[in-house]
Design a protein around this motif. Structure first.
Motif, PDB file in Angstrom:
ATOM      1  N   ARG A  14      42.802  39.604  38.095  1.00 29.46           N
ATOM      2  CA  ARG A  14      42.782  39.438  39.550  1.00 29.46           C
ATOM      3  C   ARG A  14      41.993  38.180  39.917  1.00 29.46           C
ATOM      4  N   LYS A  15      40.851  37.982  39.266  1.00 33.87           N
ATOM      5  CA  LYS A  15      40.050  36.778  39.536  1.00 33.87           C
ATOM      6  C   LYS A  15      40.829  35.524  39.158  1.00 33.87           C
ATOM      7  N   SER A  68      40.397  48.311  32.818  1.00 32.98           N
ATOM      8  CA  SER A  68      39.829  47.983  34.134  1.00 32.98           C
ATOM      9  C   SER A  68      39.207  46.590  34.119  1.00 32.98           C
ATOM     10  N   LYS A  69      38.528  46.237  33.016  1.00 35.20           N
ATOM     11  CA  LYS A  69      37.963  44.886  32.904  1.00 35.20           C
ATOM     12  C   LYS A  69      39.070  43.845  32.847  1.00 35.20           C
ATOM     13  N   ASP A  70      40.153  44.171  32.156  1.00 34.21           N
ATOM     14  CA  ASP A  70      41.275  43.245  32.049  1.00 34.21           C
ATOM     15  C   ASP A  70      41.912  43.016  33.418  1.00 34.21           C
ATOM     16  N   PHE A  71      42.113  44.095  34.187  1.00 36.10           N
ATOM     17  CA  PHE A  71      42.683  43.966  35.527  1.00 36.10           C
ATOM     18  C   PHE A  71      41.776  43.122  36.417  1.00 36.10           C
ATOM     19  N   GLU A  72      40.469  43.348  36.326  1.00 33.42           N
ATOM     20  CA  GLU A  72      39.522  42.595  37.149  1.00 33.42           C
ATOM     21  C   GLU A  72      39.572  41.107  36.815  1.00 33.42           C
ATOM     22  N   SER A  73      39.577  40.789  35.525  1.00 33.14           N
ATOM     23  CA  SER A  73      39.603  39.376  35.145  1.00 33.14           C
ATOM     24  C   SER A  73      40.933  38.735  35.538  1.00 33.14           C
TER      25      SER A  73
END
Length: 100
Positions: free
Chosen positions: A53-54, A46-51
């Motif tokens: 996306r940013k 989830s952290k990887d997807f968020e970063s």
């Protein structure tokens, strides 16, 4: 009056025992199960997807700014060409009138 030296020490010790008795017993550490590893992986993903996306939004913003700047550059190039042609024409007319 009686001295409070030994009595206060006893009070302190009994208070500590009572406090210890009131605390919940701590459970021993358990070994990691497969589900624990799955949950860790989910948190990481989830952290990887968020970063990502940013990062993608930042890249899209850069591309959009460059594209808009490029379009403005093309528009100004056309205007510059017209101005240069007008200046050349004006210089030619000046030379013609000076020779007359």
């Amino acid at each position: 009056m009686a001295s409070k030296g030994p009595r206060s020490k006893l009070d302190h010790e009994t208070r500590a025992r009572r406090q210890k008795a009131l605390e919940a017993p701590r459970e021993p550490r358990r070994p990691k199960t497969h589900w624990d590893h799955v949950l860790e992986e989910m948190v990481w993903l989830s952290k990887d997807f968020e970063s990502e996306r940013k990062w993608k939004l930042a890249q899209a913003k850069k591309v959009a700014l460059r594209a808009s700047k490029g379009m403005l550059d093309q528009a100004t190039r056309g205007e510059k060409k017209l101005k240069e042609e007008e200046q050349r024409d004006a210089k030619k007319l000046l030379l013609i009138f000076q020779r007359m």
